[in-house]
Design an enzyme around this catalytic site. Sequence first.
Site, PDB file in Angstrom:
ATOM      1  N   TYR A 171       0.843  -1.203   0.000  1.00 43.11           N
ATOM      2  CA  TYR A 171       0.000   0.000   0.000  1.00 43.11           C
ATOM      3  C   TYR A 171       0.875   1.248   0.000  1.00 43.11           C
ATOM      4  O   TYR A 171       0.655   2.174  -0.787  1.00 43.11           O
ATOM      5  CB  TYR A 171      -0.922  -0.009   1.218  1.00 43.11           C
ATOM      6  CG  TYR A 171      -1.898   1.145   1.230  1.00 43.11           C
ATOM      7  CD1 TYR A 171      -3.070   1.079   0.488  1.00 43.11           C
ATOM      8  CD2 TYR A 171      -1.653   2.304   1.970  1.00 43.11           C
ATOM      9  CE1 TYR A 171      -3.973   2.137   0.476  1.00 43.11           C
ATOM     10  CE2 TYR A 171      -2.544   3.356   1.972  1.00 43.11           C
ATOM     11  CZ  TYR A 171      -3.703   3.275   1.220  1.00 43.11           C
ATOM     12  OH  TYR A 171      -4.578   4.322   1.198  1.00 43.11           O
ATOM     13  N   LYS A 175       1.077   4.094  -3.098  1.00 40.51           N
ATOM     14  CA  LYS A 175       0.734   5.497  -2.912  1.00 40.51           C
ATOM     15  C   LYS A 175       1.937   6.412  -3.120  1.00 40.51           C
ATOM     16  O   LYS A 175       1.791   7.541  -3.617  1.00 40.51           O
ATOM     17  CB  LYS A 175       0.116   5.704  -1.530  1.00 40.51           C
ATOM     18  CG  LYS A 175      -1.261   5.065  -1.389  1.00 40.51           C
ATOM     19  CD  LYS A 175      -2.258   5.615  -2.403  1.00 40.51           C
ATOM     20  CE  LYS A 175      -3.686   5.134  -2.130  1.00 40.51           C
ATOM     21  NZ  LYS A 175      -4.669   5.745  -3.061  1.00 40.51           N
TER      22      LYS A 175
END
Length: 263
Positions: A171, A175
């Site tokens: 994650y 990002k």
Amino acid sequence: MSGQLAARFDGQVALVTGGGSGIGAAVARRLAAEGCARVHVADIDADNATAVADSVGGSVHVVDVADPQAVDDLVATVTGAEDRLDVVVHAAGVDDPAAKARILAAQESGEPVDVLCELDDGWYRVMSINLDGTFHVLRAAVRAMRPRGGGAIVTVGSSAAYDTLIGYPHYAASKAGVHALSQSVAKEVISYGIRVNTVAPGPVDTPMAGRTPGAVRKAMETTGAIGYASAEDLADNICYLASPGAKNVVGAVLLSNGGRFTV
């Protein structure tokens, strides 16, 4: 809401991915309230997207942003119907509940977190939606906006790209990629009058956050002067970046994390 604020997007056409819930839904409602002639709500969940679109008098589109052709077709449909596209907010994204469960298990057992060695399909799923999906949306949006000589695009990154959570490498990496991709594109396309910016939220009270185990969420709430933000708080940030009031803001990554850290 003042008349001036209500008219920030007067007559404009907007597309919001991930618009069926959370931050995307709050953005769709805000854009409609601030004068958009039409808000196109795109989401992989048809029921959610339909509910939000109906609530703002908008149009609904069922799209998986990991599919490049589906994204191209989405933008072609919007521009074909409207002959313009002024604002794109890319809020579609995913987390990894399985990794969160492993983080919780380690927290409860006192054992070290062990996510990396178990990552396989979860890595590819998160990267394909969060990072590849951002590329697909940016490319299609720029292709549509460039002939008209302008537009505003806002992507949604994450403060997790800086303050990485143990056990959440995919994650955080996805990002961080969103931030770098958006900033590079911003430098490239400003010469066409297209502004690209990013908001990097900290913890936000959305359905995605609702899948975070309670103990993990409680630990996250202990940092920062402000607790979980609301989706409406993030909509405020995003609509500012998309508005004429941010005409000199290009390639920014706006931290919206309640004071958890600065960069």
